[in-house]
Motif scaffolding. Structure first.
Motif, short mmCIF file in Angstrom:
data_model
loop_
_atom_site.label_atom_id
_atom_site.label_comp_id
_atom_site.label_asym_id
_atom_site.label_seq_id
_atom_site.Cartn_x
_atom_site.Cartn_y
_atom_site.Cartn_z
N ASP A 164 33.65 -50.84 60.38
CA ASP A 164 32.90 -50.21 61.47
C ASP A 164 32.92 -51.07 62.73
O ASP A 164 33.14 -50.58 63.85
N THR A 165 32.70 -52.39 62.56
CA THR A 165 32.66 -53.26 63.74
C THR A 165 34.04 -53.41 64.39
O THR A 165 34.14 -53.55 65.61
N ILE A 166 35.10 -53.39 63.58
CA ILE A 166 36.44 -53.53 64.15
C ILE A 166 36.82 -52.30 64.97
O ILE A 166 37.26 -52.41 66.11
N PHE A 167 36.63 -51.13 64.39
CA PHE A 167 37.17 -49.92 65.01
C PHE A 167 36.16 -49.16 65.87
O PHE A 167 36.56 -48.34 66.71
N ASN A 168 34.87 -49.44 65.71
CA ASN A 168 33.87 -48.62 66.41
C ASN A 168 32.88 -49.43 67.23
O ASN A 168 31.78 -48.95 67.52
N ALA A 169 33.21 -50.67 67.58
CA ALA A 169 32.29 -51.49 68.37
C ALA A 169 31.93 -50.78 69.67
O ALA A 169 32.80 -50.26 70.37
N THR A 170 30.63 -50.76 70.00
CA THR A 170 30.16 -50.02 71.18
C THR A 170 29.99 -50.88 72.42
O THR A 170 29.72 -50.36 73.50
N LEU A 171 30.13 -52.19 72.30
CA LEU A 171 29.98 -53.11 73.44
C LEU A 171 28.65 -52.89 74.15
O LEU A 171 28.60 -52.62 75.35
N GLN B 145 32.21 -57.89 69.13
CA GLN B 145 32.63 -56.92 68.11
C GLN B 145 31.53 -56.63 67.09
O GLN B 145 31.36 -55.49 66.65
N THR B 146 30.78 -57.67 66.70
CA THR B 146 29.75 -57.49 65.68
C THR B 146 28.37 -57.22 66.26
O THR B 146 27.36 -57.34 65.56
#
Length: 425
Positions: free
Chosen positions: A120-127, A68-69
């Motif tokens: 941002d990290t919770i909802f938009n994590a790009t993996l 996530q981060t």
């Protein structure tokens, strides 16, 4: 000051858990707030539905939390880590059985700078693929290491026997499962569960109106998807009809023993009293199992019991380790102590120790604003009623030795023990 006269001892009087207030953000997300100006930091915890029991493999939520981060459309992993470190903050995520927890700690004056990163990290994590491979390797190595430990193997064996083969709570995070989890599976899990209408926020420490406004401007601005959220599916336990399960691990110096008895859930009126009966059995130093098996017989360095409450039901759990040659002696002693708790009510001294252990646990929960809010987080994740703290207090004050014996006879039947042992047998 007179140092020759010891201070007077006082019993534990009535005390209560501080009550937080609830704020509803602009998008409907609940924010539970417990203010404490004495704390030097602020802590925000986001609890989102969806955990290791809610995916096709427990690996998927575990990887989703770990990655996530590691990157968003606006920041890569290095930029996130640098910003968090520069502001003296800490940001971490972890997967629970039916929830995922993300927690941010920071000084109040720094929260404004790091809060948008958390959102941002919770909802938009790009993996990102590179970081995803690194996390897979790390989780894979940890899984291989766990497989070598007797206590883990006994616990895993016990979970399959207690919950049932294939039950979401009995599935393991294995090396093979880690390497086979795909980016598409992780993204699908996040798409299903990471949404504002599945999330609660818990804020404590130093709380200011400006901080609450910042949270509303960030978390409260996340749109709720139009698609209807699907509920969590709970699977009933399906215990094995076989009561004895072993796994041979050649070369190990000790064996691990996990004993379970499937029992009533938290919705049963006997649950809290049974919790105290299980504590009298083995919940503290000096309890029945500790006194007999550890101190009198010298068969183990430590043994304990607890009543585990799940959304799906309850399980009495007893765990210990011992010499491989003493496995049967320890199990026979556990059976004996279960029978003895039903036949011989706890003494007055045992009741005092049991009550002291329970009151100490409750006092620890009420000690700091962080421990208080942790208790309220547990109420959410364990589906507990709002007055659970008061109920535990009332149960501890009202329990009797006779009731413990009756509950032991009703719910702690040694003939229903499911035994799992791992070692050089």
């Amino acid at each position: 000051m007179n140092r020759k006269t010891p201070p007077k001892l006082h019993g534990i009087g009535d005390f209560t858990l501080a009550k937080p207030r609830q704020i509803i953000l602009d998008n409907g997300m609940p924010l539970i707030v417990l203010d404490s100006r004495e704390a030097s930091i602020s802590r925000l915890t986001a609890i989102c539905e969806g955990g290791t029991a809610d995916a096709s493999s427990p690996v998927i939520p575990a990887i989703a939390a770990a990655v996530q981060t590691e990157g968003t459309p606006s920041m890569d992993a290095g930029a996130i880590a640098t910003a968090i470190d520069y502001n003296g903050a800490a940001l971490a995520a972890s997967a629970l059985s039916h929830h995922t927890r993300t927690q941010l700690r920071a000084l109040p004056e720094r929260f404004h700078d790091v809060l948008p990163i958390m959102v941002d990290t919770i909802f938009n994590a790009t993996l990102p693929p590179v970081e995803l491979r690194t996390i897979r390797r790390r989780l894979s190595a940890a899984a291989r290491l766990r497989q070598e430990k007797v206590d883990y193997r006994a616990s895993a064996l016990s979970a399959r026997a207690t919950f049932g083969e294939g039950h979401p709570l009995s599935r393991e995070i294995t090396d093979e499962a880690v390497m086979h989890a795909t980016r598409r599976q992780i993204a699908a899990f996040r798409q299903r569960f990471v949404r504002p209408d599945r999330m609660h926020l818990f804020l404590t420490g130093t709380v200011t109106p400006e901080l609450i406004d910042d949270i509303n401007r960030t978390f409260g601005a996340v749109p709720v998807p139009e698609s209807k959220k699907r509920g969590l599916q709970m699977h009933p336990f399906n215990p094995s009809s076989e009561l004895w399960h072993t796994e041979r691990m050649p070369g190990t110096s000790q064996a691990a023993i996990a004993v379970t008895i499937p029992t009533i859930g938290r919705d049963n009126p006997d649950y809290l009293d049974l919790r105290l009966a299980v504590s009298a059995l083995g919940g503290y130093f000096g309890s029945r199992l500790q006194s007999s098996i550890r101190e009198e017989e010298g068969l183990t360095y430590g043994i304990g019991s607890q009543l585990l409450g799940y959304a799906e039901g309850g399980v009495v759990n007893i765990q210990t380790q011992c010499d491989n040659a003493n496995v049967h002696n320890v199990i026979d002693s556990i059976r004996r102590e279960l029978r003895r708790l039903a036949d011989e009510s706890p003494t007055e001294l045992e009741m005092q120790r049991m009550a002291h252990s329970e009151f100490t646990s409750l006092l620890e929960a009420a000690e700091t604003p962080f421990s208080v809010l942790d208790f309220y987080i547990t109420l959410l994740t364990a589906h507990l009623p709002a007055d659970y703290f008061d109920r535990r207090m009332a149960a501890a004050r009202g329990i009797t030795a006779g009731k413990i014996a009756r509950l032991a006879a009703t719910y702690l039947d040694p003939e229903r023990m499911i035994v799992a042992v791992a070692g050089d047998l």
